[in-house]
Design an enzyme around this catalytic site. Sequence first.
Site, PDB file in Angstrom:
ATOM      1  N   GLU A   1      28.456  25.775 -12.194  1.00  0.00           N
ATOM      2  CA  GLU A   1      28.264  27.242 -12.852  1.00  0.00           C
ATOM      3  C   GLU A   1      26.793  27.601 -12.604  1.00  0.00           C
ATOM      4  O   GLU A   1      25.688  26.996 -13.202  1.00  0.00           O
ATOM      5  CB  GLU A   1      28.318  27.052 -14.412  1.00  0.00           C
ATOM      6  CG  GLU A   1      27.895  28.061 -15.412  1.00  0.00           C
ATOM      7  CD  GLU A   1      28.360  27.764 -16.818  1.00  0.00           C
ATOM      8  OE1 GLU A   1      28.364  29.009 -17.711  1.00  0.00           O
ATOM      9  OE2 GLU A   1      28.461  26.700 -17.384  1.00  0.00           O
TER      10      GLU A   1
ATOM     11  N   GLU B   1      34.402  31.078 -23.314  1.00  0.00           N
ATOM     12  CA  GLU B   1      33.122  30.410 -23.781  1.00  0.00           C
ATOM     13  C   GLU B   1      32.140  31.287 -24.686  1.00  0.00           C
ATOM     14  O   GLU B   1      31.220  31.783 -24.126  1.00  0.00           O
ATOM     15  CB  GLU B   1      32.433  29.602 -22.698  1.00  0.00           C
ATOM     16  CG  GLU B   1      31.160  28.578 -23.012  1.00  0.00           C
ATOM     17  CD  GLU B   1      30.532  28.000 -22.080  1.00  0.00           C
ATOM     18  OE1 GLU B   1      30.292  26.798 -21.995  1.00  0.00           O
ATOM     19  OE2 GLU B   1      29.806  28.976 -21.461  1.00  0.00           O
TER      20      GLU B   1
END
Length: 271
Positions: A154, A248
Amino acid sequence: MIKSAVTIALVPQIKTGPWIFWNDLEMGMKQASELGFDGVELFTASADSIDPSKLEKLLAKYRLSLAALGTGAGKVLHGLTLTDPDPTMRAKAQAFVSDMIAFGARFGAPAIIGSMQGNVQPGADRQQTIEWFKESLEILADKASSLGVHLIYEPLNRYETKLFNTLESSVSLLESLKANQVKLLADLFHMNIEETALAQSIREFGNYIGHVHFADSNRKPMGFGHTGMAPIAEALREISYEGYVSAEAFPWPDSNAAAKQTIQQFRKFFR
């Protein structure tokens, strides 16, 4: 088909953060199932903090899949990163993530390397830090490959790391690796800070994307900020993305409302 997922944080020491449901695994899964989510993304304290047989039963009971497994607790709880100048600490970080990979692989789910990538320490050499990170990624990618899953990296925004902040720079990293089992996480919150054009970046680097985090520009659930979601959704369809779009995001104004807002926005753009 693009699939929906919602996050569940299961680290009691952490009181705030961008996760929709908190602390109660079964309740979070029950609510996710009732709202129609396809899967859940878990943020756990360690690979052995959940009984895998219990998780298997709950996933079957609520007709959900495990979308991904976050590894950030290794940094938050133990101060571990994959770029620590101390080789002993890097080895501990690798072992922590390796155990997470093995746990997730039991359910066909990838582990995510986000905050555990670490940062360039003050006074440290950036290129040396990158070499440490590449070494760790190659070791962990081999582990993931041996278990039949991808490893997810990420890119974070500039305020969280000085390593790689955009899809383009992260693709350059991936192309320099000996391993080919690493995919990128396109986190729309981080991308809103770093990318010039989100949809264009997704089109250009779509072959490398293995997971998407679904949060608005202010990290609230999608629809509560200023992200232009329609062209992003179209770009994901154009690249034939078939992974998870996982929320998220902050549980704003509360977990239930955030989950409802997320699934409504998911259906608006993807179904």
